[in-house]
Write an enzyme that holds these catalytic residues in place. Sequence first.
Site, short mmCIF file in Angstrom:
data_model
loop_
_atom_site.label_atom_id
_atom_site.label_comp_id
_atom_site.label_asym_id
_atom_site.label_seq_id
_atom_site.Cartn_x
_atom_site.Cartn_y
_atom_site.Cartn_z
N ASP A 1 15.95 -48.88 24.76
CA ASP A 1 16.51 -48.00 25.81
C ASP A 1 15.88 -48.34 27.17
OD1 ASP A 1 17.76 -45.87 27.06
OD2 ASP A 1 16.58 -44.31 26.09
N GLY B 1 11.19 -48.71 24.25
CA GLY B 1 11.94 -49.56 23.34
C GLY B 1 13.15 -50.21 23.98
N1 AR6 Z 1 16.50 -56.15 22.10
C1 AR6 Z 1 16.74 -55.88 20.80
N2 AR6 Z 1 16.01 -55.00 20.08
C2 AR6 Z 1 14.99 -54.37 20.71
C3 AR6 Z 1 14.67 -54.60 22.08
C4 AR6 Z 1 15.48 -55.53 22.78
N3 AR6 Z 1 15.28 -55.81 24.07
N4 AR6 Z 1 13.59 -53.82 22.40
C5 AR6 Z 1 13.25 -53.14 21.28
N5 AR6 Z 1 14.07 -53.48 20.27
P1 AR6 Z 1 13.58 -48.20 19.53
P2 AR6 Z 1 14.74 -45.88 18.12
C6 AR6 Z 1 14.09 -53.01 18.87
O1 AR6 Z 1 12.23 -47.59 19.49
O2 AR6 Z 1 13.85 -46.10 16.94
C7 AR6 Z 1 13.35 -44.76 22.97
O3 AR6 Z 1 12.24 -44.32 23.70
C8 AR6 Z 1 12.82 -52.43 18.29
O4 AR6 Z 1 11.92 -53.48 17.92
O5 AR6 Z 1 14.03 -48.86 20.79
O6 AR6 Z 1 16.19 -45.58 17.87
C9 AR6 Z 1 14.58 -43.88 23.19
O7 AR6 Z 1 14.61 -43.33 24.49
C10 AR6 Z 1 13.37 -51.69 17.07
O8 AR6 Z 1 13.58 -52.63 16.01
O9 AR6 Z 1 14.75 -47.12 19.16
C11 AR6 Z 1 14.40 -42.82 22.12
O10 AR6 Z 1 13.56 -41.78 22.56
C12 AR6 Z 1 14.76 -51.23 17.55
O11 AR6 Z 1 15.01 -51.94 18.77
C13 AR6 Z 1 13.76 -43.58 20.99
O12 AR6 Z 1 13.06 -44.67 21.58
C14 AR6 Z 1 14.86 -49.74 17.81
O13 AR6 Z 1 13.64 -49.25 18.33
C15 AR6 Z 1 14.77 -44.13 20.04
O14 AR6 Z 1 14.09 -44.70 18.94
#
Ligand code: AR6
Length: 183
Positions: A40, A38
């Site tokens: 991160d 994601g």
């Molecule tokens: N810019 C903006 N938003 C984004 C981007 C980006 N480049 N990439 C993804 N998103 P997630 P969580 C959005 O899964 O639910 C990781 O593996 C995505 O579409 O990134 O808090 C960490 O290491 C979604 O709407 O975060 C943790 O293990 C939002 O960011 C876990 O995921 C959050 O999705 C955290 O899960």
Amino acid sequence: MHVEINGNELILMTGDLTKQQADAIVNAANGTLMGGGGVDGAIHRAAGPKLLNECQQIRKHQLKGEYLPTGEVVITKGYDLPAKYVIHTVGPIWSQSKSNQDELLAKCYRNSLQLALDKELTSIAFPSISTGAYRFPIELAATIAIRTIIDFLKSHPFGQVVMTLFSEEDYAVYVQAYRNIIG
Ligand code: AR6
């Protein structure tokens, strides 16, 4: 969407958080701070390997080997990112049975804003914390995020807060949440 709150600016927009030129962007990390998928993963790729190195040092020294608890925050440099700093937080993993997850998600936003203010930063960009891999329902998450940001901006002179949504659908949910709260 741009709105003014107590002399501060709140912006809701679609975009890629790793491209934001804010003083700080917020990473939806996990407690290990060792990267992941994601947003991160995208932040670590765009920042370069020095970010992981600083996260390892924080785990070792500041956190004494422990995980960063849910709702808490730490700050690193931004390295190859356009943002100067990255504030790492850990959102709650959604579960039907947990009662305190709304407050934990609110803490992610509040603690990030407070740390940015303490560091005299004046712009911060958030992703939609917990609504990807952590499966928090986005309508509820958006309401918590917007309410927490508005409450903070009403009581602090800060600057600019940007919610960076990764899709038009997510953007529409956040705009609707804002409208529901403002009434
Ligand atoms: N810019 C903006 N938003 C984004 C981007 C980006 N480049 N990439 C993804 N998103 P997630 P969580 C959005 O899964 O639910 C990781 O593996 C995505 O579409 O990134 O808090 C960490 O290491 C979604 O709407 O975060 C943790 O293990 C939002 O960011 C876990 O995921 C959050 O999705 C955290 O899960």
